[in-house]
Design a protein around this motif. Sequence first.
Motif, mmCIF file in Angstrom:
data_model
loop_
_atom_site.group_PDB
_atom_site.id
_atom_site.type_symbol
_atom_site.label_atom_id
_atom_site.label_comp_id
_atom_site.label_asym_id
_atom_site.label_seq_id
_atom_site.Cartn_x
_atom_site.Cartn_y
_atom_site.Cartn_z
ATOM 1 N N GLU A 113 0.814 -1.217 0.000
ATOM 2 C CA GLU A 113 0.000 0.000 0.000
ATOM 3 C C GLU A 113 0.843 1.260 0.000
ATOM 4 O OE1 GLU A 113 -2.553 -0.420 3.339
ATOM 5 O OE2 GLU A 113 -3.944 -1.790 2.315
ATOM 6 N N ALA A 114 2.169 1.131 0.085
ATOM 7 C CA ALA A 114 3.055 2.299 0.044
ATOM 8 C C ALA A 114 4.319 1.928 -0.732
ATOM 9 C CB ALA A 114 3.398 2.775 1.449
ATOM 10 N N VAL A 115 4.139 1.489 -1.976
ATOM 11 C CA VAL A 115 5.261 1.030 -2.792
ATOM 12 C C VAL A 115 6.129 2.222 -3.202
ATOM 13 C CG1 VAL A 115 5.920 -0.067 -4.955
ATOM 14 C CG2 VAL A 115 3.993 -0.963 -3.639
ATOM 15 N N ALA A 116 7.412 2.143 -2.890
ATOM 16 C CA ALA A 116 8.346 3.205 -3.269
ATOM 17 C C ALA A 116 9.293 2.763 -4.368
ATOM 18 C CB ALA A 116 9.145 3.659 -2.048
ATOM 19 N N SER A 117 9.305 1.472 -4.707
ATOM 20 C CA SER A 117 10.188 0.951 -5.748
ATOM 21 C C SER A 117 9.446 0.872 -7.072
ATOM 22 C CB SER A 117 10.719 -0.432 -5.353
ATOM 23 O OG SER A 117 9.632 -1.324 -5.126
ATOM 24 N N ALA A 155 4.095 20.258 -24.974
ATOM 25 C CA ALA A 155 5.254 19.417 -24.693
ATOM 26 C C ALA A 155 5.704 19.689 -23.257
ATOM 27 C CB ALA A 155 6.392 19.705 -25.672
ATOM 28 N N PHE A 156 6.034 18.621 -22.528
ATOM 29 C CA PHE A 156 6.440 18.820 -21.136
ATOM 30 C C PHE A 156 7.183 17.594 -20.626
ATOM 31 C CE2 PHE A 156 2.053 17.250 -21.230
ATOM 32 C CZ PHE A 156 2.142 16.086 -20.461
ATOM 33 N N VAL A 157 8.027 17.835 -19.627
ATOM 34 C CA VAL A 157 8.680 16.782 -18.841
ATOM 35 C C VAL A 157 8.455 17.180 -17.388
ATOM 36 C CG1 VAL A 157 10.817 15.583 -18.296
ATOM 37 C CG2 VAL A 157 10.416 16.378 -20.630
ATOM 38 N N LEU A 158 7.556 16.475 -16.716
ATOM 39 C CA LEU A 158 7.118 16.883 -15.380
ATOM 40 C C LEU A 158 7.280 15.736 -14.392
ATOM 41 C CD1 LEU A 158 3.869 18.858 -16.287
ATOM 42 C CD2 LEU A 158 6.033 19.813 -15.471
ATOM 43 N N TYR A 159 7.567 16.123 -13.135
ATOM 44 C CA TYR A 159 7.798 15.147 -12.070
ATOM 45 C C TYR A 159 6.898 15.510 -10.894
ATOM 46 C CZ TYR A 159 11.970 14.423 -14.877
ATOM 47 O OH TYR A 159 12.840 14.182 -15.925
ATOM 48 N N LEU A 160 6.046 14.576 -10.496
ATOM 49 C CA LEU A 160 5.168 14.765 -9.341
ATOM 50 C C LEU A 160 5.669 13.884 -8.209
ATOM 51 C CD1 LEU A 160 2.557 16.005 -8.139
ATOM 52 C CD2 LEU A 160 1.353 13.967 -8.985
ATOM 53 N N GLU A 161 5.914 14.490 -7.066
ATOM 54 C CA GLU A 161 6.358 13.751 -5.890
ATOM 55 C C GLU A 161 5.253 13.782 -4.844
ATOM 56 O OE1 GLU A 161 10.050 15.405 -4.602
ATOM 57 O OE2 GLU A 161 11.062 15.068 -6.522
ATOM 58 N N VAL A 162 4.797 12.596 -4.438
ATOM 59 C CA VAL A 162 3.718 12.476 -3.461
ATOM 60 C C VAL A 162 4.095 11.393 -2.456
ATOM 61 C CG1 VAL A 162 1.964 13.174 -5.150
ATOM 62 C CG2 VAL A 162 2.464 10.752 -4.836
ATOM 63 N N ASP A 163 3.370 11.353 -1.373
ATOM 64 C CA ASP A 163 3.554 10.288 -0.394
ATOM 65 C C ASP A 163 3.137 8.973 -1.057
ATOM 66 O OD1 ASP A 163 3.569 8.531 1.691
ATOM 67 O OD2 ASP A 163 2.263 9.711 3.002
ATOM 68 N N PRO A 164 4.026 7.952 -1.091
ATOM 69 C CA PRO A 164 3.667 6.681 -1.747
ATOM 70 C C PRO A 164 2.385 6.062 -1.210
ATOM 71 C CG PRO A 164 6.016 6.734 -1.268
ATOM 72 C CD PRO A 164 5.416 7.946 -0.606
ATOM 73 N N ALA A 165 2.039 6.374 0.023
ATOM 74 C CA ALA A 165 0.827 5.798 0.600
ATOM 75 C C ALA A 165 -0.438 6.404 0.010
ATOM 76 C CB ALA A 165 0.831 5.979 2.117
ATOM 77 N N THR A 166 -0.333 7.537 -0.684
ATOM 78 C CA THR A 166 -1.508 8.203 -1.244
ATOM 79 C C THR A 166 -1.711 7.900 -2.721
ATOM 80 O OG1 THR A 166 -0.259 10.218 -1.815
ATOM 81 C CG2 THR A 166 -1.215 10.087 0.401
ATOM 82 N N VAL A 167 -0.921 6.979 -3.273
ATOM 83 C CA VAL A 167 -1.060 6.636 -4.684
ATOM 84 C C VAL A 167 -0.957 5.119 -4.830
ATOM 85 C CG1 VAL A 167 1.399 7.048 -5.067
ATOM 86 C CG2 VAL A 167 -0.149 7.003 -7.016
ATOM 87 N N ARG A 198 -3.573 5.299 -9.437
ATOM 88 C CA ARG A 198 -4.810 5.854 -8.889
ATOM 89 C C ARG A 198 -4.464 6.647 -7.645
ATOM 90 N NH1 ARG A 198 -7.550 1.450 -8.258
ATOM 91 N NH2 ARG A 198 -8.596 1.551 -10.293
ATOM 92 N N PHE A 199 -4.836 7.918 -7.635
ATOM 93 C CA PHE A 199 -4.545 8.798 -6.507
ATOM 94 C C PHE A 199 -5.665 8.701 -5.479
ATOM 95 C CE2 PHE A 199 -2.419 10.761 -10.167
ATOM 96 C CZ PHE A 199 -1.123 10.852 -9.682
ATOM 97 N N ARG A 200 -5.286 8.754 -4.217
ATOM 98 C CA ARG A 200 -6.300 8.702 -3.160
ATOM 99 C C ARG A 200 -7.188 9.936 -3.233
ATOM 100 N NH1 ARG A 200 -4.138 7.790 2.801
ATOM 101 N NH2 ARG A 200 -3.732 5.742 1.854
#
Length: 638
Positions: free
Chosen positions: A88-92, A287-299, A311-313
């Motif tokens: 439920e909180a995969v970081a790899s 055109a874009f190169v974007l990086y979203l950083e969130v808590d792994p538990a919320t995705v 899927r985002f919480r």
Amino acid sequence: MPHIQLLSPRLANQIAAGEVVERPASVVKELVENALDAGAGRVDVEIEQGGAKLIRVRDDGSGIDEQDLPLALSRHATSKIASLDDLEAVASLGFRGEALASISSVSRLTLTSRTVAQEAASRVEVEGRDMDARISPAAHPVGTTVEVRDLFFNTPARRKFLRTEKTEFNHVEECVRRQALSRFDAGFTLRHNQRVVQSLRPAESSVDKERRIGALCGQQFIDNAVVIDAEATGLRLWGWVALPTFSRSQADLQYFFVNGRVIRDRLVAHAVRQAYRDVLYNNRHPAFVLYLEVDPATVDVNVHPTKHEVRFRDGRLVHDFIFRTLHKALADVRPDDHLRGAVAQSFGRENASVPQPAMASPGATAGAWAGQPAGSYSSEPPAQTSAFGGQYTGQNQPQQEWHASDQMAFYNSLNAGGGVDHGAATASAGMAAVMPTPPTDSDEEPPLGYAIAQLHGIYILAQGRAGLIVVDMHAAHERITYERMKRALAEQDLKSQPLLVPLSVAVSQKEAALAETHGEELQQLGLQVERIGPETLAVRQVPALLRGADTEQLIRDVLADLIEHGQSDRVEAVTHELLGTMACHGSVRANRQLTIPEMNSLLRDMEATERSGQCNHGRPTWTLVTLSELDKLFLRGR
């Protein structure tokens, strides 16, 4: 009916391979992700015959213990998760433990690995026929090498679905490009048939990162990109978004990463489309190169076999954050940003400063501005008030606050006064109104420079330190008027107008229930909708500005947006479309001669207006012809 029985390990792995291993690029993706999860600082990918003959991935990661080698090729065996909490909180990047087993079931796989604690490396070999692992000693540095030969050799039907060697390698190259964009701290090498195609060193500094982006996405992209970095409510969005003028005919330069994982998500795509809505030309793609950083538990990343979707919480929060960040970044783009990219392309990245033209002689500047005595010149012309509503003082001025009634009066006056301006009666239609060129020795020179002429009553010619700037005066004024009308409308409440006869709309039960539960949100959009039956809605009020629109279609579109995204901007989009039409009709027309102060006032308003690089329809409002381009035309310096 046949009895239920367990599938053999080989058949189960081949079924899984049908989801995991689609083509050689799928194998490369899984192996490179395993290498990055192992902490690799260098990943080398070698391909032969598009990957059908050989795929070799070598890394310098932590390696695999000898005792774990047979287990590594077993199904559902992994070191990345151990419990439901971990899932439920995969970081790899990988976590299912299916990749190696699936790949080995449809190929001849050899895995050689060594850890720091081992004196020698070990090799394990598996073929798709019997799946029996054979272990032997080997020579290998710390890290892992995986060789995949003869992909689909034991499933000829699937091998027939492979495309040409060039096509398959293009997919492999795109896969490596995505991984290289996701991890700047790792170096990557890609070889095809013994030829080096990509060689990327680790990129730590911002300059190195931009170099990698330029190498993978093209230097023009990075020259025309805006850097963004925003944080809010546990979310961080950073990366590069291209200026609207650098749009594409296809969505082939769009990379979005969530915690380092490349994804394709409808929610993200919708947020980006919204942000670019009124600055892109017909059917063009950003055109874009974007990086979203969130808590792994919320995705949740375990929603698709290929892990390309998440899927985002709280999807609405993520959608709004992405939209607001990109919308603000594009709104803050000014001519300076466009000029920086154009100059960088013209003069090279190493010398991207705007060149300074030679000083004009005093005699050449005589009478440069109306009202000045001959022989005198000031870099700040006297304040002039023009039909554009702004005051030109030689510097950017905050835009005036306009009420809706003032805006409509301005719109009507422009419609009524489209003839030749009396202040420029000396210049006939079809000829340029020319004024002497002002010198550009001032460090305070505006980005769009100073107007020097009007061409055919359509274009404004301006001189800047970078070269010649050509402005489409109607398109530029259209954007200025449009943004002012949007701001005036935003300062007032959206007024609703009751319908004399309520409109009955037949919908599905799901849509009727949605309208009932989102009544307050619809009211904020200026819509009063009531449920009068299981599958019937009654529309009693609509926004006053949209009283002539197709109300039934508008309601259906709003409900469709609520079902799809949990919110709707349809009313705002239709309202802005109406304002855009009004601004188009209310802007200065072609063949209307402008005085030099009026032209400069328009240039200054452009510099202070959001999204002034495009008109309401996405067409460019101005372009730059640099001095180096002019020198090439006339063969100067040769």
